[in-house]
Scaffold this motif. Sequence first.
Motif, PDB file in Angstrom:
ATOM      1  N   THR A  64       0.832  -1.200   0.000  1.00 32.74           N
ATOM      2  CA  THR A  64       0.000   0.000   0.000  1.00 32.74           C
ATOM      3  C   THR A  64       0.873   1.260   0.000  1.00 32.74           C
ATOM      4  N   ASP A  65       0.206   2.411   0.058  1.00 35.15           N
ATOM      5  CA  ASP A  65       0.923   3.697   0.132  1.00 35.15           C
ATOM      6  C   ASP A  65       1.195   4.131   1.565  1.00 35.15           C
ATOM      7  N   ALA A  66       0.966   3.268   2.538  1.00 34.84           N
ATOM      8  CA  ALA A  66       1.045   3.672   3.948  1.00 34.84           C
ATOM      9  C   ALA A  66       2.374   4.329   4.290  1.00 34.84           C
ATOM     10  N   GLU A  67       3.488   3.772   3.826  1.00 31.14           N
ATOM     11  CA  GLU A  67       4.801   4.297   4.209  1.00 31.14           C
ATOM     12  C   GLU A  67       5.084   5.674   3.610  1.00 31.14           C
ATOM     13  N   LEU A  68       4.324   6.052   2.560  1.00 29.44           N
ATOM     14  CA  LEU A  68       4.493   7.372   1.961  1.00 29.44           C
ATOM     15  C   LEU A  68       3.640   8.428   2.660  1.00 29.44           C
ATOM     16  N   ILE A  69       2.757   7.990   3.552  1.00 27.63           N
ATOM     17  CA  ILE A  69       1.842   8.909   4.230  1.00 27.63           C
ATOM     18  C   ILE A  69       2.101   8.959   5.732  1.00 27.63           C
ATOM     19  N   TYR A  70       2.387   7.804   6.337  1.00 27.41           N
ATOM     20  CA  TYR A  70       2.526   7.708   7.791  1.00 27.41           C
ATOM     21  C   TYR A  70       3.945   7.323   8.182  1.00 27.41           C
ATOM     22  N   THR A  71       4.267   7.550   9.454  1.00 26.47           N
ATOM     23  CA  THR A  71       5.609   7.217   9.958  1.00 26.47           C
ATOM     24  C   THR A  71       5.711   5.718  10.218  1.00 26.47           C
ATOM     25  N   PRO A  72       6.930   5.181  10.228  1.00 19.24           N
ATOM     26  CA  PRO A  72       7.096   3.743  10.517  1.00 19.24           C
ATOM     27  C   PRO A  72       6.486   3.335  11.853  1.00 19.24           C
ATOM     28  N   SER A  73       6.613   4.171  12.877  1.00 20.99           N
ATOM     29  CA  SER A  73       6.074   3.812  14.188  1.00 20.99           C
ATOM     30  C   SER A  73       4.551   3.786  14.179  1.00 20.99           C
ATOM     31  N   GLN A  74       3.921   4.681  13.416  1.00 21.32           N
ATOM     32  CA  GLN A  74       2.460   4.672  13.312  1.00 21.32           C
ATOM     33  C   GLN A  74       1.970   3.399  12.616  1.00 21.32           C
ATOM     34  N   ILE A  75       2.667   3.003  11.563  1.00 18.81           N
ATOM     35  CA  ILE A  75       2.295   1.773  10.852  1.00 18.81           C
ATOM     36  C   ILE A  75       2.499   0.563  11.760  1.00 18.81           C
ATOM     37  N   ALA A  76       3.600   0.566  12.511  1.00 14.88           N
ATOM     38  CA  ALA A  76       3.879  -0.547  13.429  1.00 14.88           C
ATOM     39  C   ALA A  76       2.809  -0.651  14.513  1.00 14.88           C
ATOM     40  N   LEU A  77       2.428   0.489  15.083  1.00 13.65           N
ATOM     41  CA  LEU A  77       1.429   0.478  16.150  1.00 13.65           C
ATOM     42  C   LEU A  77       0.060   0.059  15.612  1.00 13.65           C
ATOM     43  N   ALA A  78      -0.280   0.492  14.402  1.00 14.18           N
ATOM     44  CA  ALA A  78      -1.548   0.086  13.791  1.00 14.18           C
ATOM     45  C   ALA A  78      -1.558  -1.418  13.527  1.00 14.18           C
ATOM     46  N   SER A  79      -0.413  -1.955  13.104  1.00  7.30           N
ATOM     47  CA  SER A  79      -0.308  -3.402  12.864  1.00  7.30           C
ATOM     48  C   SER A  79      -0.460  -4.171  14.165  1.00  7.30           C
ATOM     49  N   LEU A  80       0.132  -3.643  15.242  1.00  8.64           N
ATOM     50  CA  LEU A  80      -0.026  -4.277  16.558  1.00  8.64           C
ATOM     51  C   LEU A  80      -1.483  -4.191  17.021  1.00  8.64           C
ATOM     52  N   ALA A  81      -2.134  -3.062  16.737  1.00  2.00           N
ATOM     53  CA  ALA A  81      -3.532  -2.896  17.136  1.00  2.00           C
ATOM     54  C   ALA A  81      -4.442  -3.886  16.411  1.00  2.00           C
ATOM     55  N   LEU A  82      -4.097  -4.240  15.180  1.00  5.73           N
ATOM     56  CA  LEU A  82      -4.866  -5.242  14.447  1.00  5.73           C
ATOM     57  C   LEU A  82      -4.695  -6.622  15.068  1.00  5.73           C
ATOM     58  N   ALA A  83      -3.506  -6.863  15.645  1.00  2.00           N
ATOM     59  CA  ALA A  83      -3.230  -8.163  16.267  1.00  2.00           C
ATOM     60  C   ALA A  83      -3.711  -8.217  17.709  1.00  2.00           C
ATOM     61  N   SER A  84      -3.550  -7.094  18.440  1.00  2.00           N
ATOM     62  CA  SER A  84      -3.964  -7.042  19.844  1.00  2.00           C
ATOM     63  C   SER A  84      -4.261  -5.601  20.237  1.00  2.00           C
ATOM     64  N   PRO A  85      -5.504  -5.183  20.147  1.00  2.00           N
ATOM     65  CA  PRO A  85      -5.855  -3.800  20.508  1.00  2.00           C
ATOM     66  C   PRO A  85      -5.445  -3.436  21.938  1.00  2.00           C
ATOM     67  N   VAL A  86      -5.515  -4.404  22.861  1.00  2.00           N
ATOM     68  CA  VAL A  86      -5.175  -4.131  24.264  1.00  2.00           C
ATOM     69  C   VAL A  86      -3.703  -3.775  24.407  1.00  2.00           C
ATOM     70  N   LEU A  87      -2.829  -4.570  23.783  1.00  2.00           N
ATOM     71  CA  LEU A  87      -1.391  -4.302  23.885  1.00  2.00           C
ATOM     72  C   LEU A  87      -1.038  -2.969  23.234  1.00  2.00           C
ATOM     73  N   ALA A  88      -1.656  -2.669  22.102  1.00  2.71           N
ATOM     74  CA  ALA A  88      -1.376  -1.401  21.426  1.00  2.71           C
ATOM     75  C   ALA A  88      -1.790  -0.225  22.298  1.00  2.71           C
TER      76      ALA A  88
END
Length: 363
Positions: free
Chosen positions: A220-244
């Motif tokens: 996707t275009d995510a890396e051209l719009i958002y920071t690496p840490s934002q993408i990482a945290l969103a990916s963690l939230a998809l796997a475990s919203p509580v941990l994120a």
Amino acid sequence: MAADNAAKAADAQTNSSTVKRPLYEGSTQYKSWRYSPEQLEQVRTSLNVAAVAVIRNTFEADEPGSSEDVLFLNANEEQLLVKLYITKIPQLCGHFRFPEEVEATAISYLKRFYLKNTVMDWHPKNVMLTALFLATKTTNNPISLESYTSNIPKTSSSDVLDLEFLVSQSLNFEFAVWHAHRALWGIWLDLQSLPDILEDLRPQDVYDIAIKHVRASRFTDAELIYTPSQIALASLALASPVLAERWADSKAVAGAAQPLSATLDPTLGSIKYIITQMGHPPDVEAVREVDRRLKLCKNPEKVPGSKAYLARQADEQRRADEKRNKKAEDIRRAVTEGGNPFGSELNEDEKAQHLAELDDDDD
């Protein structure tokens, strides 16, 4: 009064020096390769419109009226073809057993290249192969050119090397890339140090699911719009919203009006939508149709053997000959007029001055 002003200035300087600027904000990625969705669309549309105009004129110059029936690609169709070749990079990396850093970097290079170029000039297949080979070098995972090309069917060394400078130039020679998979690993290590996160709350499969979402984000275009840490945290939230949420709230500044997780929620929601809705390979049949049309609207100046290609080669050769002849004529004129083409010799005073400067440099 002067003393008060000086004290205020000193306090302001102290306060400003204590505010740490994130390392990422000093990177070329932050300065050169961040866009809003609207900006991305504008860049790609403008590039496509300009390319179509140039190619149409080339067709017309070769044969008037020949461009009337040509159905040129639009910006979205170009992106569809690029996306297909983005999905080829993980396959090649698996074949060569390249580390994830190489894979992620090559994908970033390919995306950035097509923010400066069009598929109607440069087909993504060879650009993809060049971007991957370049990524092996910039990430310090080199492979010989012979070993690389011999393991890819119908690929010669020139297919890779001929485009290497163009790809590097299109990247502005900015080779460093900050990746979301590294940010995710940092978050995961952080979670292990939080006192209220027991081991049973962070099983390994949560990380495994999150890293799969990070990998999907590369399509996707995510890396051209958002920071690496934002993408990482969103990916963690998809796997475990509580941990994120726990991790985000642990980073909140004391006295904040609301938890950091609440502040980040709109941004993370947008990233999660991009990953889940767009983080998959494109439809092969749709891409096949785009590729078929590309054969009919490709810039003839880039097609070896075409009349436009031969004319351009002849024009470039003519300009090179003119430049070479002019240089030779300047040298001949300098010699015949008694001058020295390598410059006049230094006199004794100039020699002494240069020696003194060299001595000063050694101190």
